[in-house]
Design a protein around this motif. Structure first.
Motif, PDB file in Angstrom:
ATOM      1  N   GLU A 211       8.874  36.327 -19.099  1.00 27.13           N
ATOM      2  CA  GLU A 211       8.120  35.799 -18.810  1.00 27.13           C
ATOM      3  C   GLU A 211       7.935  34.268 -17.259  1.00 27.13           C
ATOM      4  O   GLU A 211       8.655  33.573 -17.510  1.00 27.13           O
TER       5      GLU A 211
ATOM      6  N   SER B 212       6.720  40.328 -16.876  1.00 25.66           N
ATOM      7  CA  SER B 212       7.095  40.137 -17.448  1.00 25.66           C
ATOM      8  C   SER B 212       8.887  41.148 -17.800  1.00 25.66           C
ATOM      9  O   SER B 212       8.020  42.398 -17.750  1.00 25.66           O
TER      10      SER B 212
ATOM     11  N   ARG C 161       3.802  44.078 -11.908  1.00 27.64           N
ATOM     12  CA  ARG C 161       3.160  42.543 -12.067  1.00 27.64           C
ATOM     13  C   ARG C 161       2.413  42.192 -12.915  1.00 27.64           C
ATOM     14  O   ARG C 161       0.960  43.237 -13.179  1.00 27.64           O
ATOM     15  N   ASN C 162       1.753  40.787 -13.018  1.00 27.04           N
ATOM     16  CA  ASN C 162       0.859  41.085 -13.867  1.00 27.04           C
ATOM     17  C   ASN C 162      -0.934  41.027 -12.945  1.00 27.04           C
ATOM     18  O   ASN C 162      -0.508  41.112 -11.449  1.00 27.04           O
ATOM     19  N   ASP C 163      -1.685  40.922 -13.756  1.00 22.42           N
ATOM     20  CA  ASP C 163      -2.992  40.643 -12.445  1.00 22.42           C
ATOM     21  C   ASP C 163      -2.942  39.483 -11.865  1.00 22.42           C
ATOM     22  O   ASP C 163      -3.121  39.228 -10.705  1.00 22.42           O
ATOM     23  N   ASP C 164      -1.754  38.337 -12.370  1.00 17.29           N
ATOM     24  CA  ASP C 164      -2.117  36.657 -11.836  1.00 17.29           C
ATOM     25  C   ASP C 164      -0.696  36.848 -11.248  1.00 17.29           C
ATOM     26  O   ASP C 164      -0.553  35.988 -10.404  1.00 17.29           O
TER      27      ASP C 164
END
Length: 194
Positions: free
Chosen positions: A96, A141, A134-137
């Motif tokens: 992560e 992960s 991808r994550n919002d930021d």
């Protein structure tokens, strides 16, 4: 007379045996000089350049490796998780975070000889930066596991130790000074089968 011959033979055995063992250790187990560690990840920035140490050159020749040049990219290896435990193929891990600036990166699992693991039929042997969720930021992960996982999943198989290999291609990072303060993804053990 016989005593001198025996002492000469003993010295010869110690010299040849010690030299052979030290050469084997340097080529097989020694990480080399100039290695760079960031969290669990280790790189050899001078590999593939004229500044590479003789041990790294011997290891590359022995393994048949073709290291990237200094301007082409860097290869990072994770041998252990965030608690310092050796990575095991039977365990599930979360990778992560994010990578330093790079045009493209790949991640795959390998054995200790750095040969890519065969994950099995219909499973991807590697992941790359353009195929992951991808994550919002902007972080990611990735689950590294022998059993199917939701989201980004890097499949492993078999038993024994493994190494995670992340290659950064066309990265603007030119020297060690630019890498020291860079954040790399963490490798966290979630659980193990067996």
């Amino acid at each position: 007379m016989l005593r001198n011959v025996l002492l000469a033979l003993l010295a010869l055995v110690i010299a040849v045996g010690g030299g052979t063992l030290s050469a084997w250790y340097a080529v097989s187990r020694f990480d080399g000089f100039g290695s760079l560690a960031i969290g669990q990840w280790t790189a050899h920035p001078d590999a593939g350049t004229p500044l590479s140490d003789p041990y790294a050159k011997a290891r590359a020749a022995r393994e048949g490796a073709f290291p990237l040049g200094g301007t082409e990219g860097l290869v990072f290896y994770a041998y252990s998780d965030n608690e310092g435990k050796t990575l095991d193929r039977r365990c599930t891990y979360k990778v992560e975070g994010n990578t330093p600036n790079t045009r493209f990166w790949t991640l795959y699992a390998a054995d200790r000889a750095l040969t890519s693991l065969e994950p099995g039929k219909d499973k991807l042997p590697a992941l790359h930066s353009r195929q992951i969720f991808r994550n919002d930021d902007g972080g990611f992960s990735i689950s590294v596991s022998p059993t199917a996982q939701p989201g980004n999943w890097l499949a492993t198989s078999g038993g024994g130790r493994m190494v995670l290999v992340m290659t950064l291609y066309d990265t603007p990072i030119a020297g060690n000074s630019g890498l020291v303060n860079m954040a790399f993804p963490t490798v966290t053990r979630i659980g193990c089968d067996g």
